[in-house]
Write an enzyme that holds these catalytic residues in place. Sequence first.
Site, mmCIF file in Angstrom:
data_model
loop_
_atom_site.group_PDB
_atom_site.id
_atom_site.type_symbol
_atom_site.label_atom_id
_atom_site.label_comp_id
_atom_site.label_asym_id
_atom_site.label_seq_id
_atom_site.Cartn_x
_atom_site.Cartn_y
_atom_site.Cartn_z
ATOM 1 N N CYS A 70 -0.306 2.849 -0.449
ATOM 2 C CA CYS A 70 -0.370 1.513 -1.050
ATOM 3 C C CYS A 70 1.027 1.024 -1.430
ATOM 4 C CB CYS A 70 -1.364 1.485 -2.207
ATOM 5 S SG CYS A 70 -2.040 -0.170 -2.426
ATOM 6 N N HIS A 99 -6.181 3.543 0.249
ATOM 7 C CA HIS A 99 -6.090 4.768 -0.551
ATOM 8 C C HIS A 99 -7.001 5.849 0.039
ATOM 9 C CE1 HIS A 99 -4.099 2.990 -4.191
ATOM 10 N NE2 HIS A 99 -4.572 1.893 -3.640
ATOM 11 N N GLU A 146 -7.084 8.832 -0.651
ATOM 12 C CA GLU A 146 -7.428 9.844 -1.670
ATOM 13 C C GLU A 146 -8.815 9.626 -2.277
ATOM 14 O OE1 GLU A 146 -5.156 7.468 -1.995
ATOM 15 O OE2 GLU A 146 -4.980 6.735 -4.056
HETATM 16 N N1 GLN Z 1 1.088 -3.513 -6.286
HETATM 17 C C1 GLN Z 1 0.734 -3.450 -4.896
HETATM 18 C C2 GLN Z 1 -0.246 -4.546 -4.514
HETATM 19 O O1 GLN Z 1 -0.910 -5.095 -5.360
HETATM 20 C C3 GLN Z 1 0.184 -2.094 -4.538
HETATM 21 C C4 GLN Z 1 -1.073 -1.746 -5.253
HETATM 22 C C5 GLN Z 1 -1.380 -0.267 -5.248
HETATM 23 O O2 GLN Z 1 -0.510 0.570 -5.026
HETATM 24 N N2 GLN Z 1 -2.634 0.086 -5.513
HETATM 25 O O3 GLN Z 1 -0.379 -4.860 -3.368
#
Ligand code: GLN
Length: 535
Positions: free
Chosen positions: A382, A508, A510
């Site tokens: 992310c 994600h 995970e």
């Molecule tokens: N801050 C970034 C976004 O909103 C990544 C979010 C995250 O790592 N869950 O796109």
Amino acid sequence: MAETKYIFVTGGVVSSLGKGIISSSIGKLLQARGYNITIQKFDPYINIDPGTLNPYEHGECYVTVDGMETDLDLGHYERFTDIQTTKANSLTTGRIYKAVIDKERHGDYLGKTIQVIPHITDEIKRNVKLLGKQNKYDFVITEIGGTVGDIESLPFLESIRQLMWELGDNALCVHLTYIPYLKAADELKTKPTQHSVKELQSVGIQPDILVLRTEKHLGDGMLRKVASFCNVDFDCVVQSEDLPSIYEVPVNMQAQGLDTVILKKMKLPVGETPALGPWRKFLERRKKAVKEVNIGLVGKYDLQDAYKSIRESLSQAGTYNDYKTVITFINSENLTEDTVAEKLKGMDGVVICPGFGQRGIEGKIVAAHYTRTHDIPTFGICLGMQMMVVEFARNVLGYADANSREMDEKTKHNVIDIMEEQKNITNMGGTMRLGSYECVLKQGSRTFDIYKKEHIQERHRHRYEFNNDYQKEYEKAGMLCVGRNPESELIEIVEIPGLKWYIGTQFHPEYQSTVLNPHPLFVDFVKTAIANKKD
Ligand code: GLN
């Protein structure tokens, strides 16, 4: 089973005893006996969901397939049992009140005075039974966050009291408490447990089963004492000693007959004890895996629970590679060109963690640069993926001011940009791109090789995205976009072929790695880190 059975899990004395692990273990053991189970959690805080909470408050925010931002215990439920939770599995006081207040504004209560009892408690009960009503489940396990005696837990306990009365043999309460060991006196103390059970009894709940958390083994005498003081049968008092791994808890609970007493209490046939074959095999393999692989977690939250699912995924992946994953947290705020070599020394692989906001991102960029140029296996998740992309723009494409719009609204080279549908959203809660979306993998890519299929589903939690205007430039320079959402064309995965392992995912992975079904990306990443170590 004709009627759904309900198990309530409460906690006393102190928090952090591991109610989530006990709930997951009960789920696991009943599942092994062929029952269809689900586990839900009620959190007594007023936030509608934990999505807006700083990870320092309650640790990681876990995301369900249907895009609910939830407490990290739901991660345990899924990792232990392979069930899929949804928004029906995660409730807070805030959500309960909101539902009641919305109904009141809608005129549903026909002029009545709205009160905690019965309106709030009825809404809580409705949400417990809702899962059972869908009739798919033989057992609904409901974990109540917080500790008995907290003012804010009261409406939940009152609801349980009513439900236990209404449901009779179809409901029971498992209470988790703590037996402290006093070093100076060399004694284990049962008094806090007695008080905690009294507290529960004072709100009208008699626990059926007690699980005693303890750092030292409790003899039968002590268990008998607790049983007799707390009105609980001797075989319904089990102990949960500290174990080398949380994954040993189900086996330990089974050995003490926790599942058997639950079945007996609910007037269900006990039958043979399930072998838990695959689970035990996993534990065996884990015990034998003593050689170590070192993974650095580059992030800004210096707290075990903040990256819970990533840690668990890496640890499972270690076991499946017959290695023990040793995780070192590396605070990205302390990473600079000058310190990076020293801080990443000895790391066989590096994960660049998710996150929000400016703090610590320059360190993530420095890490991405160092691992790319030193060919250290790197997994960006992310925000971690986004920072890999920014680093590449700055140091390979030559855009020194490249950034994500999240960090710099005015940058000319907004290689990470805000998603179109996010532009006009001002409300902070539940408004990101959340939950499971499809991703199509590019044949021939490293990632395709790892998943061994073209269509995957992964969970998301973000507002910003790879800016497709730059795709051609990136690909020409060697960073490939190898996964995309077929409807929105959002880029979900980037990789650099030729390096040992340099992959970033907007999603994600995970959230989907479980004990018996480890995530292929984590397994392959750790495998490469091990190979890198051997080099
Ligand atoms: N801050 C970034 C976004 O909103 C990544 C979010 C995250 O790592 N869950 O796109």
